[in-house]
Enzyme design. Structure first.
Site, PDB file in Angstrom:
ATOM      1  N   ASN A   1       0.795  -1.224   0.000  1.00 41.75           N
ATOM      2  CA  ASN A   1       0.000   0.000   0.000  1.00 41.75           C
ATOM      3  C   ASN A   1       0.829   1.276   0.000  1.00 41.75           C
ATOM      4  O   ASN A   1       0.295   2.347  -0.247  1.00 41.75           O
ATOM      5  CB  ASN A   1      -0.933  -0.015   1.220  1.00 41.75           C
ATOM      6  CG  ASN A   1      -1.710   1.271   1.368  1.00 41.75           C
ATOM      7  OD1 ASN A   1      -2.452   1.667   0.485  1.00 41.75           O
ATOM      8  ND2 ASN A   1      -1.520   1.942   2.510  1.00 41.75           N
TER       9      ASN A   1
ATOM     10  N   THR B   1      -8.818  10.850   2.886  1.00 38.99           N
ATOM     11  CA  THR B   1      -8.027  10.485   4.056  1.00 38.99           C
ATOM     12  C   THR B   1      -7.792  11.744   4.891  1.00 38.99           C
ATOM     13  O   THR B   1      -7.988  12.868   4.399  1.00 38.99           O
ATOM     14  CB  THR B   1      -6.678   9.909   3.618  1.00 38.99           C
ATOM     15  OG1 THR B   1      -5.956  10.936   2.901  1.00 38.99           O
ATOM     16  CG2 THR B   1      -6.855   8.696   2.708  1.00 38.99           C
TER      17      THR B   1
ATOM     18  N   ILE C   1      -9.778   9.924  -2.383  1.00 37.19           N
ATOM     19  CA  ILE C   1     -10.215   9.357  -1.118  1.00 37.19           C
ATOM     20  C   ILE C   1      -9.891  10.376  -0.032  1.00 37.19           C
ATOM     21  O   ILE C   1      -8.740  10.815   0.097  1.00 37.19           O
ATOM     22  CB  ILE C   1      -9.513   8.023  -0.817  1.00 37.19           C
ATOM     23  CG1 ILE C   1      -9.801   7.008  -1.931  1.00 37.19           C
ATOM     24  CG2 ILE C   1      -9.956   7.477   0.539  1.00 37.19           C
ATOM     25  CD1 ILE C   1     -11.260   6.632  -2.088  1.00 37.19           C
TER      26      ILE C   1
ATOM     27  N   TYR D   1       4.307   9.763 -10.736  1.00 37.90           N
ATOM     28  CA  TYR D   1       3.291   9.056  -9.966  1.00 37.90           C
ATOM     29  C   TYR D   1       2.396   8.239 -10.893  1.00 37.90           C
ATOM     30  O   TYR D   1       2.142   7.052 -10.664  1.00 37.90           O
ATOM     31  CB  TYR D   1       2.459  10.053  -9.172  1.00 37.90           C
ATOM     32  CG  TYR D   1       1.399   9.411  -8.296  1.00 37.90           C
ATOM     33  CD1 TYR D   1       1.730   8.857  -7.068  1.00 37.90           C
ATOM     34  CD2 TYR D   1       0.064   9.364  -8.704  1.00 37.90           C
ATOM     35  CE1 TYR D   1       0.765   8.265  -6.266  1.00 37.90           C
ATOM     36  CE2 TYR D   1      -0.902   8.771  -7.912  1.00 37.90           C
ATOM     37  CZ  TYR D   1      -0.550   8.225  -6.694  1.00 37.90           C
ATOM     38  OH  TYR D   1      -1.504   7.635  -5.909  1.00 37.90           O
TER      39      TYR D   1
END
Length: 267
Positions: A90, A193, A191, A158
């Site tokens: 991850n 987070t 997401i 990325y």
């Protein structure tokens, strides 16, 4: 309860965000979990929280840019719990100041992201697979990204690393499927987070929301539950796949949001 009962899982980058959600859910459903993270104090706190909630967890320092550290995390998992059934690769980095367009990108940053985002997936799998074979099989889950499917004005490295993770996932599944080892990836969109909420102004979050098919942005558990599914035997006939968890952000003609707004103006 019990969806991954008896399994042992190593979650890299598990001290926060997607990794933490996944570690919590895996432990809640019966797995013994090792949380590896560069933020070792955060990993220890996460493991303590899981233990206090009735789960089983341990923590270890993990520097995903270092081969020896990845090997140590896998071996620690096996030494602590006797086996490894699930590996969640991850760890991932991005840097909006250095990871720019291909003319201006910092080449050292390119190399760093190739190591952390891509090579760490190779190495984690490399060291876990022999132990998974001994255990009779396993599930490797990799964090890809929608950046591996849709390009951007910046984040060239990325996006390249995440596209490569998707491809590497397919290769691992092909090479080790006969050993009862499955390999899948999850590709998150935005997401929310804690780090994303801290760093993305509400205006930016609203831009993402505008182009989602669903009327909300994602949360860590949206990925965590996908990881749990892929770790469990519920997904025993799924391998080599990348599951896109992105709220339908990328499924429509990109002009649809603006077109809908235009049509509403005439009502």
């Amino acid at each position: 309860m019990g969806r991954v009962e008896g399994k042992v899982a190593l979650v890299t980058g598990g001290a926060s965000g997607i990794g933490l959600s996944s570690a919590r859910l895996l432990a809640k459903e019966g797995a013994r979990v090792v949380i590896g993270d560069y933020n070792v104090e955060g990993a220890k706190a996460a493991a303590k929280e899981i233990e206090e909630n009735g789960g089983s967890a341990s923590a270890i320092f993990l520097d995903a840019s270092q081969q020896a550290s990845i090997k140590e995390a896998v071996e620690f998992t096996v030494k602590t719990y006797g086996k490894i059934n699930v590996l969640f690769n991850n760890v991932g980095l991005t840097n909006l100041q250095k990871d720019l367009d291909v003319v201006h990108i910092d080449l050292e940053e390119w190399d760093r992201l190739m190591d952390v985002n891509l090579k760490s997936v190779l190495l984690g799998s490399r060291y876990a697979i022999p132990y998974m074979k001994e255990a009779g099989g396993g599930s490797i889950i990799n964090t890809a990204s929608m950046a591996g499917f849709a390009s951007d004005a910046i984040r060239s490295a990325y996006g390249a690393t995440k596209a490569a993770v998707v491809n590497l996932t397919s290769y691992i599944s092909t090479q080790y499927g006969k050993d009862h080892i499955r390999c899948n990836a999850v590709a998150p969109g935005l997401i929310l987070t804690p780090a994303a909420e801290k760093n993305l102004p509400q205006e930016v979050q609203d831009i993402f929301l505008k182009f989602n098919a669903l009327p909300y942005n994602g949360e860590p558990d949206d990925i965590g539950y996908t990881v749990l599914f892929l770790a469990s035997d519920e997904s025993k006939y799924i391998t080599g796949q990348t599951i896109k968890v992105e709220g339908g952000h990328y499924i429509a003609n990109p002009s649809i949001a603006d077109f809908n707004q235009y049509m509403q103006q005439g009502e």
